[in-house]
Design a protein around this motif. Structure first.
Motif, PDB file in Angstrom:
ATOM      1  N   ILE A   1      40.084  29.994  35.121  1.00 50.22           N
ATOM      2  CA  ILE A   1      38.641  30.106  35.361  1.00 50.22           C
ATOM      3  C   ILE A   1      38.419  31.381  36.172  1.00 50.22           C
ATOM      4  CG2 ILE A   1      36.641  29.082  36.541  1.00 50.22           C
ATOM      5  CD1 ILE A   1      37.976  26.331  36.194  1.00 50.22           C
ATOM      6  N   LEU A   2      37.627  32.315  35.626  1.00 54.09           N
ATOM      7  CA  LEU A   2      37.365  33.554  36.351  1.00 54.09           C
ATOM      8  C   LEU A   2      35.859  33.741  36.536  1.00 54.09           C
ATOM      9  CD1 LEU A   2      39.848  36.053  34.609  1.00 54.09           C
ATOM     10  CD2 LEU A   2      40.135  34.908  36.828  1.00 54.09           C
ATOM     11  N   LEU A   3      35.466  34.160  37.742  1.00 51.12           N
ATOM     12  CA  LEU A   3      34.069  34.502  38.009  1.00 51.12           C
ATOM     13  C   LEU A   3      34.003  35.997  38.255  1.00 51.12           C
ATOM     14  CD1 LEU A   3      32.987  31.703  40.521  1.00 51.12           C
ATOM     15  CD2 LEU A   3      32.896  31.729  38.041  1.00 51.12           C
ATOM     16  N   ASN A   4      33.147  36.677  37.499  1.00 47.67           N
ATOM     17  CA  ASN A   4      32.930  38.108  37.727  1.00 47.67           C
ATOM     18  C   ASN A   4      31.595  38.223  38.455  1.00 47.67           C
ATOM     19  OD1 ASN A   4      33.120  40.827  37.685  1.00 47.67           O
ATOM     20  ND2 ASN A   4      32.638  41.056  35.509  1.00 47.67           N
ATOM     21  N   THR A   5      31.626  38.646  39.706  1.00 49.11           N
ATOM     22  CA  THR A   5      30.530  38.350  40.622  1.00 49.11           C
ATOM     23  C   THR A   5      29.684  39.559  41.031  1.00 49.11           C
ATOM     24  OG1 THR A   5      31.978  38.701  42.497  1.00 49.11           O
ATOM     25  CG2 THR A   5      31.893  36.470  41.593  1.00 49.11           C
ATOM     26  N   CYS A   6      28.503  39.253  41.590  1.00 49.11           N
ATOM     27  CA  CYS A   6      27.533  40.268  42.015  1.00 49.11           C
ATOM     28  C   CYS A   6      27.188  40.021  43.483  1.00 49.11           C
ATOM     29  CB  CYS A   6      26.275  40.136  41.163  1.00 49.11           C
ATOM     30  SG  CYS A   6      24.887  41.131  41.752  1.00 49.11           S
ATOM     31  N   SER A   7      27.080  41.096  44.258  1.00 48.27           N
ATOM     32  CA  SER A   7      26.712  40.902  45.668  1.00 48.27           C
ATOM     33  C   SER A   7      25.551  41.794  46.076  1.00 48.27           C
ATOM     34  CB  SER A   7      27.921  41.153  46.571  1.00 48.27           C
ATOM     35  OG  SER A   7      28.261  42.505  46.564  1.00 48.27           O
ATOM     36  N   VAL A   8      24.749  42.212  45.087  1.00 48.01           N
ATOM     37  CA  VAL A   8      23.698  43.182  45.393  1.00 48.01           C
ATOM     38  C   VAL A   8      22.636  42.608  46.332  1.00 48.01           C
ATOM     39  CG1 VAL A   8      22.162  42.814  43.405  1.00 48.01           C
ATOM     40  CG2 VAL A   8      22.404  45.094  44.375  1.00 48.01           C
TER      41      VAL A   8
ATOM     42  N   LYS B   1      21.169  36.336  47.515  1.00 52.38           N
ATOM     43  CA  LYS B   1      20.999  35.227  46.569  1.00 52.38           C
ATOM     44  C   LYS B   1      22.100  35.266  45.507  1.00 52.38           C
ATOM     45  CE  LYS B   1      16.456  33.746  45.109  1.00 52.38           C
ATOM     46  NZ  LYS B   1      15.387  34.404  44.338  1.00 52.38           N
ATOM     47  N   ALA B   2      22.415  36.473  45.034  1.00 50.65           N
ATOM     48  CA  ALA B   2      23.456  36.632  44.006  1.00 50.65           C
ATOM     49  C   ALA B   2      24.791  36.161  44.562  1.00 50.65           C
ATOM     50  CB  ALA B   2      23.536  38.089  43.565  1.00 50.65           C
ATOM     51  N   GLU B   3      25.042  36.500  45.824  1.00 51.88           N
ATOM     52  CA  GLU B   3      26.316  36.105  46.425  1.00 51.88           C
ATOM     53  C   GLU B   3      26.385  34.578  46.586  1.00 51.88           C
ATOM     54  OE1 GLU B   3      27.258  38.203  50.060  1.00 51.88           O
ATOM     55  OE2 GLU B   3      28.966  36.873  50.437  1.00 51.88           O
ATOM     56  N   GLN B   4      25.281  33.979  47.006  1.00 48.58           N
ATOM     57  CA  GLN B   4      25.281  32.525  47.195  1.00 48.58           C
ATOM     58  C   GLN B   4      25.536  31.771  45.890  1.00 48.58           C
ATOM     59  OE1 GLN B   4      25.685  31.497  50.103  1.00 48.58           O
ATOM     60  NE2 GLN B   4      25.182  33.503  50.942  1.00 48.58           N
ATOM     61  N   LYS B   5      25.051  32.347  44.780  1.00 44.06           N
ATOM     62  CA  LYS B   5      25.274  31.717  43.472  1.00 44.06           C
ATOM     63  C   LYS B   5      26.763  31.569  43.190  1.00 44.06           C
ATOM     64  CE  LYS B   5      21.379  33.315  40.727  1.00 44.06           C
ATOM     65  NZ  LYS B   5      21.028  34.343  39.757  1.00 44.06           N
ATOM     66  N   VAL B   6      27.544  32.561  43.650  1.00 42.53           N
ATOM     67  CA  VAL B   6      28.984  32.534  43.412  1.00 42.53           C
ATOM     68  C   VAL B   6      29.615  31.364  44.157  1.00 42.53           C
ATOM     69  CG1 VAL B   6      31.134  33.805  43.741  1.00 42.53           C
ATOM     70  CG2 VAL B   6      29.039  35.016  43.046  1.00 42.53           C
ATOM     71  N   TYR B   7      29.182  31.174  45.425  1.00 36.74           N
ATOM     72  CA  TYR B   7      29.767  30.073  46.186  1.00 36.74           C
ATOM     73  C   TYR B   7      29.372  28.725  45.595  1.00 36.74           C
ATOM     74  CZ  TYR B   7      30.953  33.772  49.422  1.00 36.74           C
ATOM     75  OH  TYR B   7      31.464  34.918  49.957  1.00 36.74           O
TER      76      TYR B   7
ATOM     77  N   GLY C   1      35.074  41.168  40.691  1.00 42.45           N
ATOM     78  CA  GLY C   1      33.772  41.823  40.805  1.00 42.45           C
ATOM     79  C   GLY C   1      33.387  42.135  42.243  1.00 42.45           C
ATOM     80  N   CYS C   2      32.078  42.236  42.478  1.00 43.11           N
ATOM     81  CA  CYS C   2      31.581  42.819  43.736  1.00 43.11           C
ATOM     82  C   CYS C   2      31.763  41.910  44.952  1.00 43.11           C
ATOM     83  CB  CYS C   2      30.132  43.247  43.561  1.00 43.11           C
ATOM     84  SG  CYS C   2      29.994  44.566  42.320  1.00 43.11           S
ATOM     85  N   VAL C   3      31.622  40.585  44.783  1.00 33.27           N
ATOM     86  CA  VAL C   3      31.852  39.702  45.931  1.00 33.27           C
ATOM     87  C   VAL C   3      33.337  39.718  46.297  1.00 33.27           C
ATOM     88  CG1 VAL C   3      31.717  37.329  46.804  1.00 33.27           C
ATOM     89  CG2 VAL C   3      29.859  38.242  45.397  1.00 33.27           C
ATOM     90  N   ALA C   4      34.193  39.779  45.280  1.00 37.41           N
ATOM     91  CA  ALA C   4      35.639  39.854  45.518  1.00 37.41           C
ATOM     92  C   ALA C   4      35.972  41.114  46.300  1.00 37.41           C
ATOM     93  CB  ALA C   4      36.393  39.841  44.188  1.00 37.41           C
TER      94      ALA C   4
END
Ligand code: SAH
Ligand code: F3S
Length: 454
Positions: free
Chosen positions: A42-49, A52-58, A80-83
């Motif tokens: 399972i991989l998440l490619n994440t956004c931290s702009v 709200k975008a970061e919270q979605k990842v958690y 991705g960016c949160v990583a």
């Protein structure tokens, strides 16, 4: 065969990175699955702009906890960016996470996944590279897909916009060699791609930091010369770098679509200065005027942030005025959210209350809705080419496609037309899309000036 569940957040950069993740892992015998229950990886490619975008990842990770409890051998990773932003800290925060890979490390993913099984410690790879080869696929990797394709031409950003985390999570500007980009677009054209979207955080800086490399306008000219490609788009440009050469490209290159995304962020000089955008409103409007003079058809979209620290009602009103003046075809608007490591987060209190931010966003969007509706209504009666992308969102038997100016058109027509350029007559308009009907035999005088059907 193993199964990969891949969830993507954020911008087109992340979308194109996810396509690459799928390709890289495909070579390791992983096939994409929509069903997380059966996935081996399972991989998440994440956004931290924005926060709200970061919270979605958690919250997405929270959903996978229970799967890990039931199936200890499933591997869960964040990229991705949160990583990139969090690195090691992410492992502490999420005890059941197996691996972390940053924005420059997709090519290393097979190795990292293997390390999960062989190493004691959970792998974290967030190095940045200056050599652009980290963006290249192996020579034999074939990209397949529909009629439209994204092509990364550069990564990173050397600007210092005070609100923006992108330079911190994507690194400094690195451009891919132009020959590789041209070869990739040629290969895509040979596989039936007719529209390419060239991607980078600031494409106008393409090549500037690579001695001997061509500039962005020349790159566009080379892509324009590739047989089979019919439409070229790109994103994103910083207004300060909207060069005279690029403006000329809009006048000269017949495949370059009449659309430019030119983020302005605010209509107030004092806010622009606190944002460290490097231009005044006058500079911005001057460039836009020169572009419109050379390419009167060009549609303009933009990004706007409301509620930046210290934004007064008068400063916000200047943004509303800007909308009235420019008459954007489309805007993407956001409430300001302080981001770690950024200058704005260090220098300024996030002092505009949430309620006011939201209220300003609503006023902005309402104003834009009216402007877009007016502009869209002006298209009624015109015949325009759309590149058919698939079914309309409403799933009401219509197909949807985009005009060269990037407007969405919904029209009745067979789905077999996906990937085709179809002439449609515009019969109706909303604030966000147009309604059309296949135009059948088209009179030459109705055609777009560039004559897509000529
Ligand atoms: N040049 C980049 C911009 C990336 S960020 C690109 O490739 O598109 C996209 C948009 O998000 C920005 O233009 C800005 O409007 C918005 N944004 C960035 N940081 C933000 C923040 N801290 N709060 C709210 N919006 C933000
Ligand atoms: Fe961000 Fe400004 Fe670059 S918005 S991506 S720092 S141009």
């Amino acid at each position: 065969m193993k199964l990969l569940f891949l969830q993507t957040f954020g911008c087109q950069m992340n979308q194109v990175d996810s396509e690459r993740i799928a390709r890289v892992m495909g070579r390791m015998d992983y096939t994409l699955t929509d069903c997380v229950e059966n996935a081996d990886l399972i991989l998440l490619n994440t956004c931290s702009v924005r926060d709200k975008a970061e919270q979605k990842v958690y919250s997405a990770l929270g959903r996978f906890k229970e799967i890990k409890q039931r199936r200890a051998d499933v591997i869960i990773g964040v990229g991705g960016c949160v990583a990139q932003q969090e690195g090691e800290a992410l492992l502490k925060r999420v005890p059941y996470l197996d691996l972390v890979f940053g924005t420059h490390n997709i090519h290393k993913l097979p190795e990292i996944v293997e390390q999960v099984q062989t190493l004691e410690n959970r792998p974290v790879e967030t190095a940045f590279y200056r050599d652009p080869s980290y963006m290249e696929d192996p020579e034999d990797a074939v990209r397949v897909g529909g009629a439209k394709a994204f092509v990364t031409i550069m990564q990173g950003c050397n600007k210092v916009c005070s609100f923006c985390i992108v330079p911190h999570v994507r690194g400094r500007e690195v451009s891919r060699p132009s020959e590789k980009i041209v070869r990739e677009v040629e290969a895509l054209a040979n596989h039936g791609v007719v529209e390419v979207m060239l991607l980078g955080q600031n494409v106008n800086s393409y090549g500037k930091r690579t001695p001997g490399e061509i500039g962005f306008a020349e790159l566009l000219a080379r892509v324009n010369a590739i047989d089979g490609i019919q439409r070229i788009r790109f994103t994103t440009s910083h207004p300060q770098d909207l060069s005279p050469e690029l403006i000329e490209a809009y006048a000269e290159l017949e495949k370059l679509c009449e659309h430019l995304h030119l983020p302005v962020q605010s209509g107030s000089d004092s806010v622009l200065s606190r944002m460290r955008r490097g231009y005044t409103l006058d500079d911005y409007l001057g460039r836009l005027r020169r572009l419109r003079a050379r390419c009167p058809e060009v549609a303009i979209s933009t990004d706007i942030i409301v509620g930046f620290p210290g934004e007064t009602e008068t400063e916000f009103a200047a943004t509303l005025e800007l909308l009235e003046q420019v008459k954007y075809d489309e805007i993407y608007s956001f409430t300001y959210s302080p981001r770690p490591q950024t200058v704005a987060a260090k220098l300024y209190d996030d002092d505009i209350p949430d309620g006011i931010k939201k209220e300003r966003l609503t006023r902005l969007q309402n104003l834009q809705r009216g402007i877009a509706l007016c502009k869209n209504r002006e298209r009624i009666g015109a015949v325009e080419a759309i590149l058919v992308e698939g079914r309309a969102k409403l799933n009401n038997g219509q197909i949807m496609g985009r005009t060269r100016s990037n407007r969405i058109v919904n029209a009745f027509g067979p789905e077999g037309l996906v990937g085709e350029l179809l002439p449609v007559r515009i019969t109706g308009a909303t604030a966000t899309s147009l309604i059309g009907e296949p135009a059948g035999a088209v009179a030459a005088s109705d055609l777009h000036p560039e004559g897509e059907f000529a």
